[in-house]
Design a protein around this motif. Structure first.
Motif, short mmCIF file in Angstrom:
data_model
loop_
_atom_site.label_atom_id
_atom_site.label_comp_id
_atom_site.label_asym_id
_atom_site.label_seq_id
_atom_site.Cartn_x
_atom_site.Cartn_y
_atom_site.Cartn_z
N PHE A 1 0.86 -1.18 0.00
CA PHE A 1 0.00 0.00 0.00
C PHE A 1 0.90 1.23 0.00
CE2 PHE A 1 -3.30 2.74 2.09
CZ PHE A 1 -4.33 2.48 1.22
N THR B 1 -2.17 5.30 -4.28
CA THR B 1 -3.21 6.15 -3.71
C THR B 1 -2.99 7.61 -4.11
OG1 THR B 1 -1.99 6.55 -1.66
CG2 THR B 1 -3.45 4.63 -1.72
N ARG C 1 -7.88 5.37 5.98
CA ARG C 1 -8.27 4.36 6.96
C ARG C 1 -9.34 3.43 6.40
NH1 ARG C 1 -7.99 9.16 10.15
NH2 ARG C 1 -6.21 9.14 11.57
N ASN D 1 -7.83 0.90 4.13
CA ASN D 1 -7.15 -0.11 4.95
C ASN D 1 -8.14 -1.13 5.51
OD1 ASN D 1 -4.12 0.06 5.58
ND2 ASN D 1 -4.71 2.21 5.54
N ARG D 2 -9.30 -0.65 5.94
CA ARG D 2 -10.32 -1.56 6.49
C ARG D 2 -10.82 -2.55 5.43
NH1 ARG D 2 -12.02 3.28 9.21
NH2 ARG D 2 -13.68 3.63 7.68
N LEU E 1 -9.14 -3.68 2.83
CA LEU E 1 -8.09 -4.66 2.62
C LEU E 1 -8.04 -5.68 3.75
CD1 LEU E 1 -5.28 -2.29 1.30
CD2 LEU E 1 -6.43 -4.08 -0.01
N ASP E 2 -8.22 -5.20 4.98
CA ASP E 2 -8.24 -6.11 6.13
C ASP E 2 -9.36 -7.14 6.00
OD1 ASP E 2 -6.09 -4.88 7.32
OD2 ASP E 2 -7.30 -3.57 8.60
N ARG F 1 0.66 -7.34 4.91
CA ARG F 1 0.44 -5.94 4.57
C ARG F 1 1.72 -5.14 4.73
NH1 ARG F 1 -4.45 -3.69 5.21
NH2 ARG F 1 -3.41 -1.77 4.60
N ASN G 1 2.64 -1.18 4.44
CA ASN G 1 2.23 0.22 4.25
C ASN G 1 3.49 1.05 4.10
OD1 ASN G 1 -0.52 -0.37 4.53
ND2 ASN G 1 -0.46 -0.12 6.74
N ALA H 1 -2.09 5.26 9.18
CA ALA H 1 -1.77 3.90 8.73
C ALA H 1 -0.51 3.44 9.45
CB ALA H 1 -1.54 3.89 7.22
#
Length: 313
Positions: free
Chosen positions: A105, A191, A206, A209-210, A212-213, A221, A223, A246
């Protein structure tokens, strides 16, 4: 010109400034006293090593001088280099993610070289035999997807993109689905460049990220924040702010070719305890590689290169 030679050439201005200043101190003092330490401290801070990192380096230098009963100022040069080298070590496990399923990411402010870094990373992984997929989650800038498409074409990897102005989270969702269904090894996400003080954009980060989680829970992951080596202490501020949105695992340090602020790499690693994982020294596809602390410190201080490195100028 090999990568080490390009790195050494790129850090030339830093050597002319900070490193030459340090050498003047080491050769200009016969005794190790408070004035000697103050001169070193000032030179490091002026070289963008930063106050906190410099304080730690100076504390360690004083301690070693006492322990080893060093009297000659010139002997302090090797102590300083070894300390910085130890501080910059990335760690053997830093690149383990490249050997499994991983999401990389990419975040950072505008103009630091995120999109070009994505293309170069895609090429790096593809050359290592990985199946790479890139997601164009910068849906705000009109030319962003077009620019990224040029880089992925050059790297020979696939691209997932949405329409201009689309919700970046939808692109992330589609990319996660595609990564699973296509047997992808590494999914790289580009991004939008966002100012670290814009709360809505950081909240969007954020949200991505959620997703992807949720969609790729078993994937490693990474970042990675892309930082422009020419911006000095501002890069440190950016890393600190983005770290709140992040959980940063590493740094891609760009534009080291020709900057006088190479010391910022030491400051970031020392103050934030985030390793530099990749380093860029030019515009070509192959001008980004894994960060090697031995390479970096040898290029910075003009010492002998690590064994096996190309020295052709």
């Amino acid at each position: 010109m090999g990568f080490f030679a390009r790195l050494k050439n790129g850090l030339g201005k830093t050597r002319e400034g900070m490193v030459r200043g340090l050498d003047n101190v080491f050769h200009g003092y016969s005794n190790i006293d408070d004035e000697f330490y103050e001169e070193i401290e000032e030179t490091l801070i002026m070289g963008d090593v930063g106050v906190a990192a410099t304080s730690r380096i100076m504390d360690r230098l004083r301690e070693q001088v006492r322990e080893q009963k060093i009297r000659d100022a010139q002997d302090c040069r090797n102590l300083l280099i070894e300390d910085i080298l130890e501080q910059m070590r990335t760690g053997e496990a830093a690149y383990d993610f490249e050997n499994g399923k991983a999401v990389v990411f990419i975040i950072g402010v505008n103009g630091v070289g995120k999109t070009t870094s994505v293309g170069k990373l895609a090429s790096l992984y593809a050359r290592a035999g990985k199946k790479v997929l890139v997601a164009a989650a910068d849906t705000y800038r009109a030319a962003a997807t077009e620019q990224l498409n040029e880089w992925t074409d050059r790297a020979g990897v696939a691209l997932i993109a949405g329409k201009e102005g689309a919700d970046p989270a939808s692109v992330i969702y589609d990319a996660a689905f595609a990564a699973r269904s296509r047997g992808t090894d590494i999914l790289i996400i580009d991004t939008a460049g966002r100012l670290h003080n814009k709360k809505n954009l950081m909240e969007e980060l954020r949200k991505m990220n959620r997703i992807l989680d949720k969609e790729l829970p078993d994937w490693h992951r990474e970042n990675l924040i892309v930082l422009d080596g020419t911006t000095g202490q501002n890069a440190l501020v950016q890393a600190r702010e983005f770290g709140e949105a992040a959980s940063l695992t590493g740094i891609v340090l760009t534009k080291l070719d020709g900057t006088s602020k190479g010391g910022i790499a030491v400051a970031i690693v020392s103050e934030l305890n985030i390793p530099v994982k990749y380093i860029g020294v030019g515009e070509a596809l192959e001008d980004l590689e894994r960060f090697d602390s031995d390479q970096f410190v040898a290029a910075l201080f003009g010492t002998e290169p690590p064994a096996g490195e190309e020295t052709d100028e």
